[in-house]
Motif scaffolding. Structure first.
Motif, short mmCIF file in Angstrom:
data_model
loop_
_atom_site.label_atom_id
_atom_site.label_comp_id
_atom_site.label_asym_id
_atom_site.label_seq_id
_atom_site.Cartn_x
_atom_site.Cartn_y
_atom_site.Cartn_z
N ILE A 161 0.84 -1.20 0.00
CA ILE A 161 0.00 0.00 0.00
C ILE A 161 0.87 1.25 0.00
O ILE A 161 0.68 2.16 -0.81
CB ILE A 161 -0.95 0.00 1.22
N ILE A 162 1.86 1.29 0.88
CA ILE A 162 2.70 2.47 1.00
C ILE A 162 3.52 2.69 -0.27
O ILE A 162 3.71 3.82 -0.70
CB ILE A 162 3.59 2.37 2.25
N GLY A 163 3.98 1.63 -0.88
CA GLY A 163 4.78 1.76 -2.09
C GLY A 163 3.99 1.74 -3.38
O GLY A 163 4.56 1.66 -4.46
N SER A 164 2.67 1.82 -3.30
CA SER A 164 1.82 1.66 -4.48
C SER A 164 1.85 2.85 -5.44
O SER A 164 1.45 2.72 -6.59
CB SER A 164 0.37 1.41 -4.06
N GLY A 165 2.26 4.00 -4.96
CA GLY A 165 2.24 5.18 -5.81
C GLY A 165 0.87 5.84 -5.86
O GLY A 165 0.65 6.76 -6.65
N SER A 166 -0.05 5.39 -5.03
CA SER A 166 -1.39 5.98 -4.97
C SER A 166 -1.35 7.34 -4.30
O SER A 166 -0.33 7.75 -3.75
CB SER A 166 -2.33 5.05 -4.19
N SER A 167 -2.49 8.00 -4.30
CA SER A 167 -2.57 9.31 -3.64
C SER A 167 -2.43 9.14 -2.13
O SER A 167 -2.71 8.08 -1.58
CB SER A 167 -3.92 9.97 -3.96
N LEU A 168 -2.02 10.20 -1.48
CA LEU A 168 -1.86 10.16 -0.03
C LEU A 168 -3.18 9.83 0.65
O LEU A 168 -3.20 9.06 1.62
CB LEU A 168 -1.31 11.50 0.47
N ALA A 169 -4.29 10.36 0.16
CA ALA A 169 -5.60 10.09 0.77
C ALA A 169 -5.95 8.61 0.68
O ALA A 169 -6.42 8.01 1.66
CB ALA A 169 -6.67 10.93 0.09
N LEU A 170 -5.71 7.99 -0.47
CA LEU A 170 -6.00 6.57 -0.63
C LEU A 170 -5.08 5.73 0.24
O LEU A 170 -5.53 4.77 0.88
CB LEU A 170 -5.88 6.15 -2.10
N ILE A 171 -3.81 6.08 0.29
CA ILE A 171 -2.87 5.33 1.13
C ILE A 171 -3.28 5.44 2.59
O ILE A 171 -3.29 4.43 3.31
CB ILE A 171 -1.43 5.83 0.91
N ALA A 172 -3.66 6.63 3.05
CA ALA A 172 -4.09 6.80 4.44
C ALA A 172 -5.34 5.98 4.72
O ALA A 172 -5.44 5.33 5.77
CB ALA A 172 -4.32 8.28 4.73
N ALA A 173 -6.30 5.99 3.80
CA ALA A 173 -7.53 5.21 4.00
C ALA A 173 -7.22 3.71 4.08
O ALA A 173 -7.76 3.00 4.95
CB ALA A 173 -8.51 5.49 2.87
N LEU A 174 -6.35 3.24 3.20
CA LEU A 174 -6.00 1.82 3.21
C LEU A 174 -5.18 1.45 4.45
O LEU A 174 -5.31 0.35 4.98
CB LEU A 174 -5.26 1.44 1.93
N GLU A 175 -4.36 2.38 4.91
CA GLU A 175 -3.62 2.13 6.15
C GLU A 175 -4.57 2.07 7.35
O GLU A 175 -4.32 1.33 8.30
CB GLU A 175 -2.55 3.20 6.36
#
Length: 138
Positions: free
Chosen positions: A60-74
């Motif tokens: 998730i962290i290394g996915s290159g997604s937006s910060l908002a998406l990474i935070a939601a998935l975290e």
């Protein structure tokens, strides 16, 4: 170790990393509160599923997604981590005789904590060879 580096290089710094970590923390609290009320027929099957979700943090962290998406998935992984630990510790307390609980807990904890330094040693060379973000496409 790579999360803060990635945050500094690609997300704008420490403030972005704090958003990701705070989201995980909120998810952990939600997971603990939710686990308190949870009644499941096969708790270890759910614990295994939760551990599978929790193991996706690096992806998730290394996915290159937006910060908002990474935070939601975290936040979701935070729920999963808490859920796993509540179910696992409850299973130990319920199914292991009191006289053996300390020994069994030690057998459980030793490889978990003992392998962490190995993971930290390998993280640098692996990230150096594979990179810590999604592959670039020309």
């Amino acid at each position: 170790m790579l999360g803060p580096v990635l945050a500094e290089e690609e997300w704008g710094g420490a403030a972005s990393w704090s958003v990701v970590v705070a989201a995980f923390g909120v998810g952990s609290v939600v997971g603990d509160v939710g686990a308190y009320r949870l009644k499941v027929a096969r708790p270890m099957a759910l614990a295994a599923a939760a551990l599978t979700v929790a193991s996706c943090q690096a992806v998730i962290i290394g996915s290159g997604s937006s910060l908002a998406l990474i935070a939601a998935l975290e936040a979701v992984t935070g729920i999963a981590v808490s859920l796993f630990f509540v179910l696992w510790e409850t299973a130990l307390q319920t199914h292991i005789p009191a006289a053996a609980l300390s020994r069994v807990s030690s057998y459980d904890y030793l490889p978990s904590a003992g392998l962490m330094p190995l993971g930290l040693v390998l993280a640098g060379p692996v990230s150096e060879s594979l990179g810590y973000g999604p592959p670039c496409t020309p």
